[in-house]
Every structure is written in C-alpha cells, then in structure tokens.
Scaffold this motif. Structure first.
Motif, PDB file in Angstrom:
ATOM      1  N   ILE A   1     -38.107  23.336  27.385  1.00 33.80           N
ATOM      2  CA  ILE A   1     -38.507  22.402  26.298  1.00 33.80           C
ATOM      3  C   ILE A   1     -39.453  21.320  27.083  1.00 33.80           C
ATOM      4  CG2 ILE A   1     -37.973  21.129  24.215  1.00 33.80           C
ATOM      5  CD1 ILE A   1     -35.364  22.526  24.008  1.00 33.80           C
ATOM      6  N   ALA A   2     -40.671  21.190  26.571  1.00 32.29           N
ATOM      7  CA  ALA A   2     -41.639  20.155  27.068  1.00 32.29           C
ATOM      8  C   ALA A   2     -41.774  19.103  25.854  1.00 32.29           C
ATOM      9  CB  ALA A   2     -43.034  20.685  27.665  1.00 32.29           C
ATOM     10  N   VAL A   3     -41.405  18.016  26.365  1.00 31.66           N
ATOM     11  CA  VAL A   3     -41.466  16.945  25.400  1.00 31.66           C
ATOM     12  C   VAL A   3     -42.608  15.716  25.730  1.00 31.66           C
ATOM     13  CG1 VAL A   3     -40.199  15.287  23.977  1.00 31.66           C
ATOM     14  CG2 VAL A   3     -39.174  17.168  25.033  1.00 31.66           C
TER      15      VAL A   3
ATOM     16  N   SER B   1     -52.577  27.470  27.943  1.00 34.15           N
ATOM     17  CA  SER B   1     -53.073  27.801  29.347  1.00 34.15           C
ATOM     18  C   SER B   1     -53.399  26.498  30.244  1.00 34.15           C
ATOM     19  CB  SER B   1     -54.418  28.433  29.181  1.00 34.15           C
ATOM     20  OG  SER B   1     -54.496  29.892  28.547  1.00 34.15           O
ATOM     21  N   LEU B   2     -53.759  25.602  29.517  1.00 34.37           N
ATOM     22  CA  LEU B   2     -54.111  24.340  30.460  1.00 34.37           C
ATOM     23  C   LEU B   2     -52.707  23.278  30.327  1.00 34.37           C
ATOM     24  CD1 LEU B   2     -56.006  22.978  32.140  1.00 34.37           C
ATOM     25  CD2 LEU B   2     -57.187  22.111  29.894  1.00 34.37           C
ATOM     26  N   ALA B   3     -52.264  23.287  29.218  1.00 35.20           N
ATOM     27  CA  ALA B   3     -51.161  22.380  29.052  1.00 35.20           C
ATOM     28  C   ALA B   3     -49.584  22.685  29.461  1.00 35.20           C
ATOM     29  CB  ALA B   3     -50.788  22.133  27.647  1.00 35.20           C
ATOM     30  N   ILE B   4     -49.384  24.117  29.748  1.00 36.71           N
ATOM     31  CA  ILE B   4     -48.079  24.431  30.297  1.00 36.71           C
ATOM     32  C   ILE B   4     -48.308  25.770  31.132  1.00 36.71           C
ATOM     33  CG2 ILE B   4     -46.908  23.367  28.294  1.00 36.71           C
ATOM     34  CD1 ILE B   4     -46.436  26.281  27.240  1.00 36.71           C
ATOM     35  N   GLY B   5     -49.257  26.177  31.295  1.00 34.69           N
ATOM     36  CA  GLY B   5     -49.682  27.504  31.845  1.00 34.69           C
ATOM     37  C   GLY B   5     -49.426  27.446  33.479  1.00 34.69           C
ATOM     38  N   GLY B   6     -49.799  26.201  33.849  1.00 37.28           N
ATOM     39  CA  GLY B   6     -49.849  26.107  35.558  1.00 37.28           C
ATOM     40  C   GLY B   6     -51.107  26.893  35.918  1.00 37.28           C
TER      41      GLY B   6
ATOM     42  N   VAL C   1     -43.134  27.829  21.091  1.00 35.96           N
ATOM     43  CA  VAL C   1     -43.018  27.224  19.726  1.00 35.96           C
ATOM     44  C   VAL C   1     -43.145  25.855  19.859  1.00 35.96           C
ATOM     45  CG1 VAL C   1     -41.692  26.703  17.579  1.00 35.96           C
ATOM     46  CG2 VAL C   1     -41.210  28.772  18.991  1.00 35.96           C
ATOM     47  N   SER C   2     -44.328  25.278  19.061  1.00 30.77           N
ATOM     48  CA  SER C   2     -44.669  23.793  18.899  1.00 30.77           C
ATOM     49  C   SER C   2     -44.343  23.126  17.764  1.00 30.77           C
ATOM     50  CB  SER C   2     -46.389  23.656  19.288  1.00 30.77           C
ATOM     51  OG  SER C   2     -46.678  24.402  20.713  1.00 30.77           O
ATOM     52  N   VAL C   3     -43.784  21.965  17.898  1.00 33.13           N
ATOM     53  CA  VAL C   3     -43.343  21.218  16.877  1.00 33.13           C
ATOM     54  C   VAL C   3     -43.899  19.518  17.023  1.00 33.13           C
ATOM     55  CG1 VAL C   3     -41.549  20.190  15.352  1.00 33.13           C
ATOM     56  CG2 VAL C   3     -41.483  22.663  16.396  1.00 33.13           C
ATOM     57  N   LEU C   4     -44.601  19.317  15.915  1.00 39.29           N
ATOM     58  CA  LEU C   4     -44.800  17.830  15.940  1.00 39.29           C
ATOM     59  C   LEU C   4     -43.661  17.169  15.043  1.00 39.29           C
ATOM     60  CD1 LEU C   4     -48.456  17.787  15.318  1.00 39.29           C
ATOM     61  CD2 LEU C   4     -47.618  17.105  17.284  1.00 39.29           C
ATOM     62  N   ARG C   5     -42.980  16.275  15.675  1.00 38.34           N
ATOM     63  CA  ARG C   5     -41.918  15.548  14.877  1.00 38.34           C
ATOM     64  C   ARG C   5     -41.921  14.058  15.215  1.00 38.34           C
ATOM     65  NH1 ARG C   5     -36.228  18.450  15.114  1.00 38.34           N
ATOM     66  NH2 ARG C   5     -37.191  19.909  13.768  1.00 38.34           N
TER      67      ARG C   5
ATOM     68  N   LEU D   1     -43.369  12.598  18.231  1.00 36.65           N
ATOM     69  CA  LEU D   1     -43.351  13.341  19.579  1.00 36.65           C
ATOM     70  C   LEU D   1     -44.087  14.749  19.265  1.00 36.65           C
ATOM     71  CD1 LEU D   1     -39.325  12.714  20.514  1.00 36.65           C
ATOM     72  CD2 LEU D   1     -41.625  11.383  21.524  1.00 36.65           C
ATOM     73  N   LEU D   2     -44.125  15.406  20.483  1.00 36.51           N
ATOM     74  CA  LEU D   2     -44.741  16.645  20.293  1.00 36.51           C
ATOM     75  C   LEU D   2     -43.556  17.595  21.347  1.00 36.51           C
ATOM     76  CD1 LEU D   2     -46.613  19.306  20.436  1.00 36.51           C
ATOM     77  CD2 LEU D   2     -47.821  18.271  22.327  1.00 36.51           C
ATOM     78  N   TYR D   3     -42.857  18.568  20.679  1.00 30.06           N
ATOM     79  CA  TYR D   3     -42.126  19.713  21.520  1.00 30.06           C
ATOM     80  C   TYR D   3     -42.910  20.694  21.858  1.00 30.06           C
ATOM     81  CZ  TYR D   3     -38.420  16.137  20.059  1.00 30.06           C
ATOM     82  OH  TYR D   3     -37.726  15.119  19.971  1.00 30.06           O
ATOM     83  N   VAL D   4     -42.797  21.405  22.893  1.00 28.55           N
ATOM     84  CA  VAL D   4     -43.278  22.646  23.113  1.00 28.55           C
ATOM     85  C   VAL D   4     -42.300  23.557  23.859  1.00 28.55           C
ATOM     86  CG1 VAL D   4     -45.129  23.918  24.333  1.00 28.55           C
ATOM     87  CG2 VAL D   4     -45.628  21.872  23.514  1.00 28.55           C
ATOM     88  N   ILE D   5     -41.594  24.553  23.118  1.00 28.89           N
ATOM     89  CA  ILE D   5     -40.611  25.430  23.385  1.00 28.89           C
ATOM     90  C   ILE D   5     -41.192  26.546  24.130  1.00 28.89           C
ATOM     91  CG2 ILE D   5     -38.312  26.354  22.972  1.00 28.89           C
ATOM     92  CD1 ILE D   5     -38.486  24.427  20.517  1.00 28.89           C
TER      93      ILE D   5
END
Length: 293
Positions: free
Chosen positions: A112-114, A153-158, A197-201, A204-208
């Motif tokens: 989970i990236a926050v 690809s850019l945000a979490i893909g390494g 799965v991405s959630v704006l709450r 915050l932004l969560y990327v699971i």
C-alpha cells in the motif's frame, strides 16, 4: 529523477490552485530537494560508493519520517514501511517514482503506497512539465490520471512498464479505480500479475498493489494471435540486420508489429474474461479497500 524534482519546484509555483500545498508539504518538498542535491553533490565529487549509500540511507530515513507524519495512521495490520522512490541518486531506475510511504508485509501480500494529494498533484504537474515525459500524455487532474496506464508505470513501476488487461468493477469507494494488468520489462504479452486499486480519501492518495486472486490463463487463441505479430516483427528485424542496421524503416516495422501484437493480445485476453472472473476480481478489490484506515 533530479530533472523531475527541478520541474516540481517550478510546477509548485505555477499550479497553486491545483496543488494547494500545505506548509507541511512545502517543508517536505524543500527537504526532498535538499536531499537530492546532497546525494548528487556526493556522486559528482566521486565520493566512495559506500559513503554515498550511507548518505542516501540517512536522507531517505529522514524523508520517510517527514512524509509518514503527513500521511497519518498506518493501514490495518501493516508495520513495516519504506520510502518511494527507492533511490535519490541521479538517473537511478525508478528514481522519478511518486513520493509515497509504502507499507508492505511478505512478498505475496498487498503493498500500500500512501501520499498526500498535494504531493501527488505536484509530482503529476512536474511529470507533465518535463519534456521527456510529455509523450506519456498524463491527464492534468489526479482522478483522471489514476485511470491512465502510464501513471502506474511511472508512479510505482520502478523500471517496469504497466500494461492494462481490463478495468475491474468495484463499489467499495466512490473514488476507487481498480485495474487488472501486468508490470513487465520484457517485450511481448505478459499474463496479469497485478491488481492495482487507487483510492482518493480525504487529502490522501492510496495505491494498493496485489497479486490477482483469480487470473485466468491466456487462451491458445490469444497466444496464436500474438505469434502472428511476433513472426512479422522477427521478419522485419532480420531485414534490418541484413541492411547492416541502416534501414530504419524495418526497425520501425518490427517495433510496430510488437506493439500491435501486444495490444491485440491484451484485447483478446480481456474479451475472454468471464463475468465470474470480473466479479471475483471486483470482490478482491473491495476487500483491498477495506485495508485502508
């Protein structure tokens, strides 16, 4: 990576209404840029690798503390956290990744990236302002960007690219975006290996990111379809080699055949997904959202 964060400094000044950075976020941006500058100076001075590594570890630890304070409580059941990106060194693989606190357990468990929406918006504006990233065509708003393949690809893909196999229906949160896809470095179709799965709450932004609980194997028809394009690519590649690598049109033809073949394979795979498959993946996405604070 340094390029993106120099662009971020400009982007923050030019997108005040969109980024709406808080004083705490501004402090993080300043600390982030200072850390990158320290590491770059050490690298440019030909400092010993182990010394640079210790400096980077120290700077990343401080940034992790600062960003952790911004994102607040940990997801349920998660204790271990790391900073994204993985490196502050110039031109490091994945160094342009989205700044986030990444919570993880074992390799098979979801990560989970926050981050804050202010940090995410500044990063998005910086990517869009960077000439080398403009061909990614990322949308200007965060809700729209979360639906774009290149965002992941850019945000979490390494150093791996994300390819979309199918959007997944989810009802766990009005803002949730669930995508079935694959992170891969190799050319050619890759079976789905990620449910994102991405959630704006709140702010915050969560990327699971999780392994798909149910990922049907590609059909023989889809594999045969890819083989057709693969043969075209190989034929063009041979012609390019025969020209002693002078006939660029053959190289372009090979690359085009590979790209079209991958897209045809993904469309074939998506059409083969059954309602039960989508329902199972949607249920998994809903359960993943429940992990969030």
């Amino acid at each position: 990576m340094l390029r993106i964060w120099l662009a971020a400094a400009v982007a923050l000044l030019s997108c005040a209404s969109l980024c709406a950075a808080t004083p705490a976020e501004d402090a993080y941006f300043a600390a982030r840029q200072a850390a990158v500058a320290k590491v770059k100076a050490a690298v440019d001075a030909n400092t010993k690798e182990e010394v640079v590594q210790k400096l980077e570890e120290s700077e990343r630890a401080e940034l992790l503390k600062q960003l952790s304070a911004l994102v607040g409580p940990k997801p349920q059941g998660y204790e271990r956290s790391e900073l994204s990106p993985e490196s502050l060194a110039p031109d490091s693989p994945g160094g342009d990744a989205l700044d986030a606190v990444v919570y993880a357990k074992a390799e098979k468990d979801p990560s989970i990236a926050v981050t804050t929406q202010g940090v995410a918006n500044a990063w998005l504006a910086a990517v869009r302002a960077d000439p080398e990233s403009q061909n990614l065509n990322l949308p200007s708003t965060l809700p729209d960007a979360l639906k774009a393949v290149n965002f992941y690809s850019l945000a979490i893909g390494g150093d791996a690219a994300f390819s979309l196999h199918a959007p997944i229906p989810t009802s766990a949160d009005p803002s949730a975006v669930a995508l079935l896809g694959a992170f891969a470095q190799d050319v050619g179709p890759t079976a789905p290996n990620a449910l994102v799965v991405s959630v704006l709450r709140g702010d915050l932004l969560y990327v699971i990111q999780a392994q798909p609980a149910k990922a049907p194997k590609p059909s023989t028809a889809c594999q045969a379809l890819w083989k057709t394009f693969e043969q075209k690519a190989k034929k063009a590649q041979k012609a390019y080699q025969a020209s002693k690598e002078k006939d660029e049109s053959q190289l372009e033809a090979a690359q085009k055949a590979e790209a079209e073949g991958e897209e045809a394979w993904r469309q074939c795979f998506a059409k083969a997904l059954k309602p039960d498959d989508l329902a199972a993946l949607g249920k998994q996405a809903d359960e993943l959202v429940k992990l969030l604070p």
